[in-house]
Design a protein around this motif. Sequence first.
Motif, PDB file in Angstrom:
ATOM      1  N   SER A 103      44.920  52.716  53.511  1.00 33.93           N
ATOM      2  CA  SER A 103      44.597  51.627  54.439  1.00 33.93           C
ATOM      3  C   SER A 103      44.577  50.247  53.807  1.00 33.93           C
ATOM      4  O   SER A 103      44.328  49.263  54.502  1.00 33.93           O
ATOM      5  CB  SER A 103      43.228  51.895  55.071  1.00 33.93           C
ATOM      6  OG  SER A 103      42.231  51.958  54.070  1.00 33.93           O
ATOM      7  N   SER A 104      44.856  50.154  52.505  1.00 29.75           N
ATOM      8  CA  SER A 104      44.764  48.850  51.865  1.00 29.75           C
ATOM      9  C   SER A 104      45.675  48.799  50.652  1.00 29.75           C
ATOM     10  O   SER A 104      45.940  49.820  50.010  1.00 29.75           O
ATOM     11  CB  SER A 104      43.316  48.586  51.449  1.00 29.75           C
ATOM     12  OG  SER A 104      43.229  47.411  50.675  1.00 29.75           O
ATOM     13  N   HIS A 105      46.118  47.568  50.311  1.00 34.28           N
ATOM     14  CA  HIS A 105      46.873  47.376  49.071  1.00 34.28           C
ATOM     15  C   HIS A 105      45.942  47.216  47.876  1.00 34.28           C
ATOM     16  O   HIS A 105      46.381  47.214  46.737  1.00 34.28           O
ATOM     17  CB  HIS A 105      47.773  46.141  49.188  1.00 34.28           C
ATOM     18  CG  HIS A 105      48.865  46.294  50.196  1.00 34.28           C
ATOM     19  ND1 HIS A 105      49.881  47.212  50.048  1.00 34.28           N
ATOM     20  CD2 HIS A 105      49.109  45.654  51.359  1.00 34.28           C
ATOM     21  CE1 HIS A 105      50.705  47.126  51.081  1.00 34.28           C
ATOM     22  NE2 HIS A 105      50.255  46.199  51.891  1.00 34.28           N
ATOM     23  N   GLN A 106      44.639  47.073  48.135  1.00 39.32           N
ATOM     24  CA  GLN A 106      43.662  46.946  47.055  1.00 39.32           C
ATOM     25  C   GLN A 106      43.664  48.198  46.198  1.00 39.32           C
ATOM     26  O   GLN A 106      43.797  49.327  46.700  1.00 39.32           O
ATOM     27  CB  GLN A 106      42.264  46.727  47.640  1.00 39.32           C
ATOM     28  CG  GLN A 106      41.152  46.591  46.609  1.00 39.32           C
ATOM     29  CD  GLN A 106      39.803  46.378  47.242  1.00 39.32           C
ATOM     30  OE1 GLN A 106      39.691  46.101  48.432  1.00 39.32           O
ATOM     31  NE2 GLN A 106      38.748  46.498  46.461  1.00 39.32           N
ATOM     32  N   ARG A 107      43.540  48.002  44.870  1.00 39.40           N
ATOM     33  CA  ARG A 107      43.520  49.157  43.959  1.00 39.40           C
ATOM     34  C   ARG A 107      42.230  49.259  43.173  1.00 39.40           C
ATOM     35  O   ARG A 107      41.832  50.340  42.771  1.00 39.40           O
ATOM     36  CB  ARG A 107      44.710  49.062  42.995  1.00 39.40           C
ATOM     37  CG  ARG A 107      46.053  49.381  43.616  1.00 39.40           C
ATOM     38  CD  ARG A 107      46.189  50.868  43.900  1.00 39.40           C
ATOM     39  NE  ARG A 107      46.177  51.639  42.682  1.00 39.40           N
ATOM     40  CZ  ARG A 107      47.278  52.062  42.060  1.00 39.40           C
ATOM     41  NH1 ARG A 107      48.461  51.789  42.556  1.00 39.40           N
ATOM     42  NH2 ARG A 107      47.197  52.771  40.944  1.00 39.40           N
ATOM     43  N   ASP A 108      41.562  48.113  42.917  1.00 43.34           N
ATOM     44  CA  ASP A 108      40.387  48.066  42.060  1.00 43.34           C
ATOM     45  C   ASP A 108      39.123  48.067  42.914  1.00 43.34           C
ATOM     46  O   ASP A 108      38.891  47.146  43.692  1.00 43.34           O
ATOM     47  CB  ASP A 108      40.436  46.794  41.203  1.00 43.34           C
ATOM     48  CG  ASP A 108      39.359  46.769  40.144  1.00 43.34           C
ATOM     49  OD1 ASP A 108      38.812  45.682  39.888  1.00 43.34           O
ATOM     50  OD2 ASP A 108      39.074  47.836  39.572  1.00 43.34           O
ATOM     51  N   TYR A 109      38.320  49.091  42.758  1.00 43.88           N
ATOM     52  CA  TYR A 109      37.107  49.239  43.558  1.00 43.88           C
ATOM     53  C   TYR A 109      35.878  49.354  42.655  1.00 43.88           C
ATOM     54  O   TYR A 109      35.953  49.930  41.555  1.00 43.88           O
ATOM     55  CB  TYR A 109      37.191  50.484  44.455  1.00 43.88           C
ATOM     56  CG  TYR A 109      38.204  50.359  45.556  1.00 43.88           C
ATOM     57  CD1 TYR A 109      39.526  50.741  45.356  1.00 43.88           C
ATOM     58  CD2 TYR A 109      37.839  49.827  46.794  1.00 43.88           C
ATOM     59  CE1 TYR A 109      40.467  50.614  46.366  1.00 43.88           C
ATOM     60  CE2 TYR A 109      38.771  49.701  47.804  1.00 43.88           C
ATOM     61  CZ  TYR A 109      40.083  50.090  47.584  1.00 43.88           C
ATOM     62  OH  TYR A 109      41.010  49.955  48.587  1.00 43.88           O
ATOM     63  N   TRP A 110      34.744  48.822  43.179  1.00 45.14           N
ATOM     64  CA  TRP A 110      33.474  48.847  42.446  1.00 45.14           C
ATOM     65  C   TRP A 110      32.387  49.439  43.336  1.00 45.14           C
ATOM     66  O   TRP A 110      32.381  49.223  44.553  1.00 45.14           O
ATOM     67  CB  TRP A 110      33.070  47.439  42.048  1.00 45.14           C
ATOM     68  CG  TRP A 110      33.947  46.836  41.002  1.00 45.14           C
ATOM     69  CD1 TRP A 110      35.099  46.138  41.195  1.00 45.14           C
ATOM     70  CD2 TRP A 110      33.736  46.891  39.583  1.00 45.14           C
ATOM     71  NE1 TRP A 110      35.628  45.763  39.990  1.00 45.14           N
ATOM     72  CE2 TRP A 110      34.810  46.205  38.981  1.00 45.14           C
ATOM     73  CE3 TRP A 110      32.748  47.454  38.769  1.00 45.14           C
ATOM     74  CZ2 TRP A 110      34.928  46.069  37.595  1.00 45.14           C
ATOM     75  CZ3 TRP A 110      32.864  47.307  37.398  1.00 45.14           C
ATOM     76  CH2 TRP A 110      33.944  46.632  36.828  1.00 45.14           C
ATOM     77  N   GLY A 111      31.463  50.143  42.706  1.00 43.02           N
ATOM     78  CA  GLY A 111      30.275  50.582  43.395  1.00 43.02           C
ATOM     79  C   GLY A 111      29.259  49.459  43.479  1.00 43.02           C
ATOM     80  O   GLY A 111      29.447  48.375  42.934  1.00 43.02           O
ATOM     81  N   GLN A 112      28.152  49.743  44.143  1.00 44.35           N
ATOM     82  CA  GLN A 112      27.130  48.720  44.371  1.00 44.35           C
ATOM     83  C   GLN A 112      26.197  48.559  43.177  1.00 44.35           C
ATOM     84  O   GLN A 112      25.445  47.589  43.105  1.00 44.35           O
ATOM     85  CB  GLN A 112      26.301  49.082  45.617  1.00 44.35           C
ATOM     86  CG  GLN A 112      25.219  50.132  45.412  1.00 44.35           C
ATOM     87  CD  GLN A 112      25.750  51.551  45.291  1.00 44.35           C
ATOM     88  OE1 GLN A 112      26.944  51.804  45.401  1.00 44.35           O
ATOM     89  NE2 GLN A 112      24.833  52.497  45.093  1.00 44.35           N
ATOM     90  N   GLY A 113      26.256  49.477  42.249  1.00 44.04           N
ATOM     91  CA  GLY A 113      25.405  49.405  41.065  1.00 44.04           C
ATOM     92  C   GLY A 113      24.151  50.254  41.214  1.00 44.04           C
ATOM     93  O   GLY A 113      23.598  50.383  42.300  1.00 44.04           O
TER      94      GLY A 113
END
Length: 120
Positions: A103-113
Amino acid sequence: QVQLVESGGGLVQPGGSLTLSCTASGSIFHVYDMGWYRQPPGKQRESVARMPWGGETTYADSVKGRFTISRDNGKNTVYLQMNSLKPEDTAVYYCNADIDSYSSHQRDYWGQGTQVIVSS
């Protein structure tokens, strides 16, 4: 949408252990590299451990021999087993992943910590 959700942080005494978990969910086609970063109070975010999809696992020198990263590809989950914890390990720990999504071209994801506090 893709989400990374961490769990497992908390307060632990010096010398103790904690295990962090991070699960990726959503419209995922493939999860590539997964890793953990941390940000100590008043300092910049730093890499702790990284487990590539098809490469060598790496660790920060400060955690070698004490922390172990592992992953369950079937569950899109990465773990960080932390042993012999020291006060200087106190930080907010973040999960990071390289994810190919439908659903997205985004590749880099982060959690909330998740907060880890090592204190007596």
